[in-house]
Design a protein around this motif. Structure first.
Motif, PDB file in Angstrom:
ATOM      1  N   CYS A  28      10.095  -3.571  -4.114  1.00 46.65           N
ATOM      2  CA  CYS A  28       9.885  -3.338  -5.533  1.00 46.65           C
ATOM      3  C   CYS A  28       9.236  -1.990  -5.791  1.00 46.65           C
ATOM      4  CB  CYS A  28       8.996  -4.428  -6.122  1.00 46.65           C
ATOM      5  SG  CYS A  28       9.789  -6.042  -6.210  1.00 46.65           S
ATOM      6  N   SER A  29       9.724  -1.302  -6.822  1.00 45.50           N
ATOM      7  CA  SER A  29       9.150  -0.007  -7.163  1.00 45.50           C
ATOM      8  C   SER A  29       8.381  -0.046  -8.470  1.00 45.50           C
ATOM      9  CB  SER A  29      10.252   1.052  -7.252  1.00 45.50           C
ATOM     10  OG  SER A  29      11.194   0.675  -8.238  1.00 45.50           O
ATOM     11  N   GLY A  30       8.380  -1.171  -9.148  1.00 41.47           N
ATOM     12  CA  GLY A  30       7.680  -1.236 -10.414  1.00 41.47           C
ATOM     13  C   GLY A  30       7.034  -2.592 -10.627  1.00 41.47           C
ATOM     14  N   TYR A  31       6.211  -2.642 -11.668  1.00 41.75           N
ATOM     15  CA  TYR A  31       5.476  -3.873 -11.937  1.00 41.75           C
ATOM     16  C   TYR A  31       6.414  -5.028 -12.274  1.00 41.75           C
ATOM     17  CZ  TYR A  31       1.971  -7.018 -13.861  1.00 41.75           C
ATOM     18  OH  TYR A  31       1.168  -8.108 -14.090  1.00 41.75           O
ATOM     19  N   GLY A  32       7.475  -4.735 -13.000  1.00 42.33           N
ATOM     20  CA  GLY A  32       8.400  -5.797 -13.393  1.00 42.33           C
ATOM     21  C   GLY A  32       8.982  -6.526 -12.208  1.00 42.33           C
ATOM     22  N   CYS A  33       9.355  -5.779 -11.208  1.00 39.37           N
ATOM     23  CA  CYS A  33       9.899  -6.377  -9.990  1.00 39.37           C
ATOM     24  C   CYS A  33       8.801  -7.106  -9.222  1.00 39.37           C
ATOM     25  CB  CYS A  33      10.526  -5.288  -9.127  1.00 39.37           C
ATOM     26  SG  CYS A  33      11.137  -5.881  -7.535  1.00 39.37           S
ATOM     27  N   ALA A  34       7.659  -6.458  -9.056  1.00 38.21           N
ATOM     28  CA  ALA A  34       6.567  -7.035  -8.272  1.00 38.21           C
ATOM     29  C   ALA A  34       6.095  -8.354  -8.863  1.00 38.21           C
ATOM     30  CB  ALA A  34       5.407  -6.057  -8.187  1.00 38.21           C
ATOM     31  N   SER A  35       6.126  -8.474 -10.179  1.00 36.33           N
ATOM     32  CA  SER A  35       5.560  -9.636 -10.844  1.00 36.33           C
ATOM     33  C   SER A  35       6.574 -10.740 -11.124  1.00 36.33           C
ATOM     34  CB  SER A  35       4.921  -9.219 -12.172  1.00 36.33           C
ATOM     35  OG  SER A  35       5.891  -8.656 -13.025  1.00 36.33           O
ATOM     36  N   SER A  36       7.815 -10.523 -10.758  1.00 31.49           N
ATOM     37  CA  SER A  36       8.861 -11.497 -11.050  1.00 31.49           C
ATOM     38  C   SER A  36       8.930 -12.573  -9.973  1.00 31.49           C
ATOM     39  CB  SER A  36      10.214 -10.808 -11.134  1.00 31.49           C
ATOM     40  OG  SER A  36      11.261 -11.766 -11.219  1.00 31.49           O
ATOM     41  N   LEU A  37       9.003 -13.829 -10.409  1.00 25.97           N
ATOM     42  CA  LEU A  37       9.175 -14.933  -9.477  1.00 25.97           C
ATOM     43  C   LEU A  37      10.437 -14.737  -8.628  1.00 25.97           C
ATOM     44  CD1 LEU A  37       8.396 -17.895 -11.893  1.00 25.97           C
ATOM     45  CD2 LEU A  37       6.938 -17.123 -10.042  1.00 25.97           C
ATOM     46  N   ASN A  38      11.442 -14.139  -9.230  1.00 26.77           N
ATOM     47  CA  ASN A  38      12.732 -13.999  -8.559  1.00 26.77           C
ATOM     48  C   ASN A  38      12.716 -12.977  -7.424  1.00 26.77           C
ATOM     49  OD1 ASN A  38      13.939 -15.900 -10.262  1.00 26.77           O
ATOM     50  ND2 ASN A  38      14.431 -14.340 -11.793  1.00 26.77           N
ATOM     51  N   SER A  39      11.634 -12.217  -7.301  1.00 28.36           N
ATOM     52  CA  SER A  39      11.537 -11.227  -6.229  1.00 28.36           C
ATOM     53  C   SER A  39      11.082 -11.849  -4.908  1.00 28.36           C
ATOM     54  CB  SER A  39      10.553 -10.125  -6.627  1.00 28.36           C
ATOM     55  OG  SER A  39      11.043  -9.395  -7.743  1.00 28.36           O
ATOM     56  N   TYR A  40      10.822 -13.147  -4.913  1.00 25.13           N
ATOM     57  CA  TYR A  40      10.249 -13.796  -3.732  1.00 25.13           C
ATOM     58  C   TYR A  40      11.144 -14.929  -3.248  1.00 25.13           C
ATOM     59  CZ  TYR A  40       6.560 -10.849  -5.224  1.00 25.13           C
ATOM     60  OH  TYR A  40       5.857  -9.724  -5.601  1.00 25.13           O
ATOM     61  N   ASN A  41      11.281 -14.991  -1.941  1.00 25.07           N
ATOM     62  CA  ASN A  41      12.232 -15.919  -1.334  1.00 25.07           C
ATOM     63  C   ASN A  41      11.565 -17.197  -0.804  1.00 25.07           C
ATOM     64  OD1 ASN A  41      12.976 -12.854  -0.465  1.00 25.07           O
ATOM     65  ND2 ASN A  41      14.786 -13.988  -1.104  1.00 25.07           N
ATOM     66  N   TYR A  42      10.291 -17.102  -0.490  1.00 24.24           N
ATOM     67  CA  TYR A  42       9.600 -18.244   0.121  1.00 24.24           C
ATOM     68  C   TYR A  42       8.247 -18.444  -0.568  1.00 24.24           C
ATOM     69  CZ  TYR A  42      13.058 -17.305   3.716  1.00 24.24           C
ATOM     70  OH  TYR A  42      14.238 -17.087   4.381  1.00 24.24           O
ATOM     71  N   TRP A  43       7.861 -19.707  -0.668  1.00 26.58           N
ATOM     72  CA  TRP A  43       6.630 -20.075  -1.368  1.00 26.58           C
ATOM     73  C   TRP A  43       5.845 -21.082  -0.550  1.00 26.58           C
ATOM     74  CZ3 TRP A  43       5.264 -17.995  -6.091  1.00 26.58           C
ATOM     75  CH2 TRP A  43       6.246 -17.225  -6.716  1.00 26.58           C
TER      76      TRP A  43
END
Length: 128
Positions: A103-118
């Motif tokens: 991620c290069s920006g806050y929108g990407c970093a903060s999105s649930l969809n940017s993460y594959n495992y929880w």
């Protein structure tokens, strides 16, 4: 597949500190950016902090900036969230997440969809 297990939650008082840990197993830990989210009862899951693969770049939600610090130890396959000056409004279940995305920006970093495992989450309760 990556398995994530959070620990370190608990009941503390207003102004106290806690350190959460997220232990990862499975694939190569250093291939993933790591993040922390939190979810209060009846509310959406919200972004808290993210750290990139190397640990050289971090992103924080405004609500925790200056109080929380995210870090990682790639040799120990563990990410951390140091939480200082805790407030009652920090009460939530805290989840760690791992993601492939660069991620290069806050929108990407903060999105649930940017993460594959929880992980399954750890409860943090701050009393006033």
């Amino acid at each position: 597949q990556v398995q994530l297990v959070e620990s370190g939650g608990g009941l503390v008082q207003d102004g106290d500190s806690l350190r959460l840990s997220c232990a990862a197993s499975g694939r190569t830990f250093s291939n993933y950016a790591m993040a922390w989210f939190r979810q209060a009862p009846g509310k959406e899951r919200n972004f808290v902090a993210r750290i990139n693969r190397s640990g050289g770049s971090t992103t924080y939600a405004d609500s925790v900036k200056g109080r929380f610090t995210i870090s990682r130890d790639n040799a120990k396959n563990t990410a951390y969230l140091q939480m200082n000056s805790l407030k009652p409004e920090d009460t939530a279940v805290y989840y760690c997440a791992a993601g492939f995305s660069s991620c290069s920006g806050y929108g990407c970093a903060s999105s649930l969809n940017s993460y594959n495992y929880w992980g399954q989450g750890t409860q943090v309760t701050v009393s006033s």
